[in-house]
Design a protein around this motif. Structure first.
Motif, PDB file in Angstrom:
ATOM      1  N   GLY A 107       0.833  -1.210   0.000  1.00  0.00           N
ATOM      2  CA  GLY A 107       0.000   0.000   0.000  1.00  0.00           C
ATOM      3  C   GLY A 107       0.860   1.249   0.000  1.00  0.00           C
ATOM      4  O   GLY A 107       2.048   1.221   0.373  1.00  0.00           O
ATOM      5  N   GLY A 108       0.233   2.335  -0.416  1.00  0.00           N
ATOM      6  CA  GLY A 108       0.921   3.633  -0.412  1.00  0.00           C
ATOM      7  C   GLY A 108       1.341   4.006   0.998  1.00  0.00           C
ATOM      8  O   GLY A 108       2.345   4.681   1.220  1.00  0.00           O
ATOM      9  N   LYS A 109       0.585   3.547   1.961  1.00  0.00           N
ATOM     10  CA  LYS A 109       0.867   3.864   3.367  1.00  0.00           C
ATOM     11  C   LYS A 109       2.252   3.383   3.768  1.00  0.00           C
ATOM     12  O   LYS A 109       3.005   4.091   4.438  1.00  0.00           O
ATOM     13  CB  LYS A 109      -0.200   3.213   4.241  1.00  0.00           C
ATOM     14  N   SER A 181      -5.893  16.162  -2.491  1.00  0.00           N
ATOM     15  CA  SER A 181      -5.804  15.983  -1.046  1.00  0.00           C
ATOM     16  C   SER A 181      -6.950  15.160  -0.458  1.00  0.00           C
ATOM     17  O   SER A 181      -8.099  15.305  -0.853  1.00  0.00           O
ATOM     18  CB  SER A 181      -5.798  17.362  -0.379  1.00  0.00           C
ATOM     19  N   ASN A 182      -6.602  14.310   0.466  1.00  0.00           N
ATOM     20  CA  ASN A 182      -7.568  13.744   1.381  1.00  0.00           C
ATOM     21  C   ASN A 182      -7.323  14.481   2.688  1.00  0.00           C
ATOM     22  O   ASN A 182      -6.219  14.363   3.221  1.00  0.00           O
ATOM     23  CB  ASN A 182      -7.325  12.243   1.571  1.00  0.00           C
ATOM     24  N   PRO A 183      -8.217  15.297   3.196  1.00  0.00           N
ATOM     25  CA  PRO A 183      -9.661  15.272   2.993  1.00  0.00           C
ATOM     26  C   PRO A 183     -10.250  16.346   2.068  1.00  0.00           C
ATOM     27  O   PRO A 183     -11.424  16.252   1.748  1.00  0.00           O
ATOM     28  CB  PRO A 183     -10.166  15.567   4.407  1.00  0.00           C
ATOM     29  N   SER A 209       5.738  13.103  -1.935  1.00  0.00           N
ATOM     30  CA  SER A 209       4.522  13.479  -2.652  1.00  0.00           C
ATOM     31  C   SER A 209       3.600  12.264  -2.660  1.00  0.00           C
ATOM     32  O   SER A 209       3.858  11.273  -3.343  1.00  0.00           O
ATOM     33  CB  SER A 209       4.854  13.916  -4.084  1.00  0.00           C
ATOM     34  N   ASP A 210       2.547  12.351  -1.864  1.00  0.00           N
ATOM     35  CA  ASP A 210       1.583  11.261  -1.780  1.00  0.00           C
ATOM     36  C   ASP A 210       0.586  11.426  -2.929  1.00  0.00           C
ATOM     37  O   ASP A 210      -0.248  12.327  -2.908  1.00  0.00           O
ATOM     38  CB  ASP A 210       0.895  11.325  -0.417  1.00  0.00           C
ATOM     39  N   GLU A 211       0.707  10.551  -3.919  1.00  0.00           N
ATOM     40  CA  GLU A 211      -0.097  10.690  -5.139  1.00  0.00           C
ATOM     41  C   GLU A 211      -1.156   9.590  -5.229  1.00  0.00           C
ATOM     42  O   GLU A 211      -1.462   9.067  -6.300  1.00  0.00           O
ATOM     43  CB  GLU A 211       0.831  10.710  -6.363  1.00  0.00           C
ATOM     44  N   CYS A 212      -1.717   9.288  -4.085  1.00  0.00           N
ATOM     45  CA  CYS A 212      -2.703   8.227  -3.958  1.00  0.00           C
ATOM     46  C   CYS A 212      -3.934   8.455  -4.857  1.00  0.00           C
ATOM     47  O   CYS A 212      -4.511   7.518  -5.388  1.00  0.00           O
ATOM     48  CB  CYS A 212      -3.082   8.217  -2.485  1.00  0.00           C
ATOM     49  N   TYR A 213      -4.325   9.731  -5.022  1.00  0.00           N
ATOM     50  CA  TYR A 213      -5.530  10.049  -5.810  1.00  0.00           C
ATOM     51  C   TYR A 213      -5.175  10.587  -7.192  1.00  0.00           C
ATOM     52  O   TYR A 213      -5.989  11.264  -7.828  1.00  0.00           O
ATOM     53  CB  TYR A 213      -6.406  11.056  -5.047  1.00  0.00           C
ATOM     54  N   LEU A 214      -3.951  10.284  -7.629  1.00  0.00           N
ATOM     55  CA  LEU A 214      -3.394  10.786  -8.894  1.00  0.00           C
ATOM     56  C   LEU A 214      -4.393  10.866 -10.043  1.00  0.00           C
ATOM     57  O   LEU A 214      -4.486  11.879 -10.738  1.00  0.00           O
ATOM     58  CB  LEU A 214      -2.237   9.848  -9.280  1.00  0.00           C
ATOM     59  N   GLY A 241       3.011   6.066  -4.278  1.00  0.00           N
ATOM     60  CA  GLY A 241       1.887   5.760  -5.160  1.00  0.00           C
ATOM     61  C   GLY A 241       1.071   4.608  -4.609  1.00  0.00           C
ATOM     62  O   GLY A 241       1.524   3.859  -3.739  1.00  0.00           O
ATOM     63  N   SER A 242      -0.136   4.474  -5.156  1.00  0.00           N
ATOM     64  CA  SER A 242      -1.034   3.443  -4.636  1.00  0.00           C
ATOM     65  C   SER A 242      -1.935   2.901  -5.733  1.00  0.00           C
ATOM     66  O   SER A 242      -2.338   3.634  -6.627  1.00  0.00           O
ATOM     67  CB  SER A 242      -1.896   4.059  -3.532  1.00  0.00           C
ATOM     68  N   PHE A 243      -2.257   1.642  -5.635  1.00  0.00           N
ATOM     69  CA  PHE A 243      -3.231   1.040  -6.546  1.00  0.00           C
ATOM     70  C   PHE A 243      -4.633   1.054  -5.917  1.00  0.00           C
ATOM     71  O   PHE A 243      -5.613   0.734  -6.578  1.00  0.00           O
ATOM     72  CB  PHE A 243      -2.828  -0.413  -6.867  1.00  0.00           C
ATOM     73  N   SER A 244      -4.684   1.392  -4.629  1.00  0.00           N
ATOM     74  CA  SER A 244      -5.920   1.235  -3.853  1.00  0.00           C
ATOM     75  C   SER A 244      -7.120   1.950  -4.449  1.00  0.00           C
ATOM     76  O   SER A 244      -8.194   1.373  -4.584  1.00  0.00           O
ATOM     77  CB  SER A 244      -5.714   1.749  -2.427  1.00  0.00           C
ATOM     78  N   LYS A 245      -6.935   3.233  -4.781  1.00  0.00           N
ATOM     79  CA  LYS A 245      -8.087   4.028  -5.219  1.00  0.00           C
ATOM     80  C   LYS A 245      -8.261   3.923  -6.733  1.00  0.00           C
ATOM     81  O   LYS A 245      -9.363   3.706  -7.220  1.00  0.00           O
ATOM     82  CB  LYS A 245      -7.915   5.496  -4.804  1.00  0.00           C
ATOM     83  N   THR A 246      -7.151   4.057  -7.464  1.00  0.00           N
ATOM     84  CA  THR A 246      -7.241   4.076  -8.927  1.00  0.00           C
ATOM     85  C   THR A 246      -7.902   2.815  -9.466  1.00  0.00           C
ATOM     86  O   THR A 246      -8.706   2.873 -10.387  1.00  0.00           O
ATOM     87  CB  THR A 246      -5.826   4.193  -9.544  1.00  0.00           C
ATOM     88  N   TRP A 252      -6.036  -5.245  -1.390  1.00  0.00           N
ATOM     89  CA  TRP A 252      -4.901  -5.988  -1.939  1.00  0.00           C
ATOM     90  C   TRP A 252      -3.573  -5.532  -1.338  1.00  0.00           C
ATOM     91  O   TRP A 252      -2.558  -6.214  -1.467  1.00  0.00           O
ATOM     92  CB  TRP A 252      -4.828  -5.803  -3.461  1.00  0.00           C
ATOM     93  N   ARG A 253      -3.591  -4.362  -0.724  1.00  0.00           N
ATOM     94  CA  ARG A 253      -2.427  -3.743  -0.085  1.00  0.00           C
ATOM     95  C   ARG A 253      -1.226  -3.698  -1.025  1.00  0.00           C
ATOM     96  O   ARG A 253      -0.229  -4.419  -0.868  1.00  0.00           O
ATOM     97  CB  ARG A 253      -2.040  -4.486   1.223  1.00  0.00           C
ATOM     98  N   ILE A 254      -1.370  -2.829  -2.021  1.00  0.00           N
ATOM     99  CA  ILE A 254      -0.275  -2.711  -2.966  1.00  0.00           C
ATOM    100  C   ILE A 254      -0.069  -1.244  -3.397  1.00  0.00           C
ATOM    101  O   ILE A 254      -1.010  -0.563  -3.752  1.00  0.00           O
ATOM    102  CB  ILE A 254      -0.468  -3.683  -4.175  1.00  0.00           C
TER     103      ILE A 254
HETATM  104  C1  LIG Z   1      -4.041  10.545   1.236  1.00  0.00           C
HETATM  105  C2  LIG Z   1      -3.845   9.084   1.316  1.00  0.00           C
HETATM  106  N1  LIG Z   1      -2.608   8.588   1.190  1.00  0.00           N
HETATM  107  C3  LIG Z   1      -2.358   7.275   1.256  1.00  0.00           C
HETATM  108  C4  LIG Z   1      -3.366   6.382   1.480  1.00  0.00           C
HETATM  109  C5  LIG Z   1      -2.974   4.947   1.604  1.00  0.00           C
HETATM  110  O1  LIG Z   1      -3.523   4.124   0.724  1.00  0.00           O
HETATM  111  P1  LIG Z   1      -3.049   2.601   0.614  1.00  0.00           P
HETATM  112  O2  LIG Z   1      -2.129   2.301   1.735  1.00  0.00           O
HETATM  113  O3  LIG Z   1      -4.300   1.802   0.669  1.00  0.00           O
HETATM  114  O4  LIG Z   1      -2.354   2.514  -0.703  1.00  0.00           O
HETATM  115  C6  LIG Z   1      -4.683   6.842   1.658  1.00  0.00           C
HETATM  116  C7  LIG Z   1      -5.768   5.909   1.952  1.00  0.00           C
HETATM  117  O5  LIG Z   1      -6.836   6.256   2.394  1.00  0.00           O
HETATM  118  C8  LIG Z   1      -4.930   8.225   1.553  1.00  0.00           C
HETATM  119  O6  LIG Z   1      -6.156   8.724   1.680  1.00  0.00           O
END
Ligand SMILES: Cc1ncc(COP(=O)(O)O)c(C=O)c1O
Length: 397
Positions: A107-109, A181-183, A209-214, A241-246, A252-254
């Motif tokens: 995960g991106g985390k 950005s989240n939120p 650079s957290d590009e989770c919502y790229l 980067g993250s596959f979670s949202k896209t 799957w935690r990737i």
């Molecule tokens: C801003 C942001 N960064 C990172 C993540 C982490 O996502 P993941 O670990 O599922 O890839 C999230 C998940 O909610 C998020 O909102």
């Protein structure tokens, strides 16, 4: 909302005791408890897509299992996944990353965690723009650093280079950027992003650079990655980067990181002694996500676009509530101060919503923005409509 206490019968380490439990998790737990009791809950809390993982990705995972790809992989990930990530960044953002600069993570985390703990020493300052994803300051605390928050409300929660310049302290070593950005859903315009990176380069400050919502941005905003900046501005940059949202793959935690080879080697050391490697099956699925057809992403984006448009109009019709136009992600972040009773906080408002109307939203205070609430539109339009009706009733009460 939900009391979160840490083990009274266990000598929790000081670092962990200092960390706060997640506010978004508290909202999830509250919704779950109500649902279990048979209540018709409208849940506008979730930070995850309501879509299923696309079939081609699931098929790739099934095939990987059949083919016996069920063993440890190299810590930094399989060659196939590293190659797919490098090629995507070259294709879409004109970036030339090498294999020793790429790492697959759980995960991106985990990418953000690896990046922070490999850089920050006790006493270092880390800049975090408000409102922030709840996890950022907690990782900094875990690493022994100090979070220094940047106020951004004056510009509708969009960070500027000037704000960064004004907040830098003599001990600032890192900034954590998150656009979209989240939120808040706000997006830093590409020119401003570049100016921010120029300020950081002048001062020798690192950036995550957290590009989770790229991929989730709405016109006229366009998809932007810090990877597209010139290489001299990327020397101290780690992209998470993250596959979670896209690809709707939260379970799957990737995810992955892109950073210089030395930083990546340090991150690999941390990961090698903690989780070893991201799941082999998820890595194979992620290769398909990047190399396969992208129409599922377009379908999800089209649906978010439809919901977003409806939601923003509906929210701004609620007396006292103000919602700026978020350019990305799948959240609205309205200012509810005009809806509060004398002495009430946004947490009280969220609690009233839950107790009186069985509707879950997330209080902005947990993201460093008292007076705001986060509404996720990763839920069907019908449920959104019901939820907004309920918010309206509480606002008018
Ligand atoms: C801003 C942001 N960064 C990172 C993540 C982490 O996502 P993941 O670990 O599922 O890839 C999230 C998940 O909610 C998020 O909102």
């Amino acid at each position: 909302m939900v009391a979160t206490t840490l083990g009274a019968n266990f000598p929790v380490s000081e670092r962990v005791a200092e960390m706060k439990a997640s506010a978004t998790l508290a909202a999830m737990q509250a919704a779950e408890a109500m649902r279990a009791a048979g209540v018709d809950v409208v849940d506008l809390g979730p930070g995850e897509p309501d879509f299923d993982t696309p079939q081609n990705i699931k098929d790739a995972a099934a095939e990987a299992m059949r083919a016996g790809k069920t063993k440890y992989t190299p810590t930094a990930g399989t060659r196939e996944l590293q190659k797919a990530i490098i090629e995507m960044y070259a294709r879409d953002f004109g970036a030339n990353y090498e294999r020793n600069e790429v790492m697959a993570t759980s995960g991106g985390k985990q990418a953000i965690f690896n990046a922070v703990v490999t850089l920050i020493n006790p006493g270092d300052d880390v800049l975090i723009p408000k409102p922030y994803w709840v996890t950022f300051p907690e990782i900094v605390t875990f690493a022994g650093g100090r979070s220094v928050f940047i106020e951004t409300e004056e510009n509708g929660f969009v960070l500027t280079a000037d704000m960064v310049r004004r907040t830098i302290t003599p001990k600032t070593k890192l900034i954590i950027l998150n656009s979209p950005s989240n939120p808040s859903g706000r997006v830093i315009p590409p020119n401003e992003f570049r100016s921010i990176m120029e300020v950081l380069a002048e001062r020798g400050i690192y950036a995550v650079s957290d590009e989770c919502y790229l991929r989730f941005v709405y016109p006229p905003a366009t998809v932007f990655s810090a990877a597209s900046l010139p290489s001299e501005l990327r020397k101290r940059l780690c992209i998470a980067g993250s596959f979670s949202k896209t690809y709707a793959m939260t379970g799957w935690r990737i995810g992955y990181s892109l950073a210089n080879a030395d930083w990546t080697r340090a991150m690999s050391k941390v990961q090698g002694h903690s989780t070893s490697n991201a799941t082999s099956i998820s890595q194979a699925a992620a290769v398909e996500a990047l190399n396969g057809a992208q129409d599922s992403v377009a379908t999800m984006l089209a649906e978010y676009t439809r919901r977003r448009e409806w939601l923003l109009n509906a929210l701004n019709e609620i007396p006292g509530l103000k919602c700026p136009q978020p350019e990305g992600a799948f959240y609205a972040f309205p200012d509810v101060r005009g809806c509060l009773k004398q002495g009430e906080t946004s947490d009280d408002f969220a609690t009233r919503l839950l107790e009186e109307e069985q509707t879950v939203v997330t209080d902005g205070a947990g993201f460093g923005a008292e007076g705001f609430i986060r509404i996720s539109y990763a839920t069907s339009l019908d449920r959104l409509k019901e939820g907004v009706e309920r918010i309206k009733r509480v606002a008018e009460r």
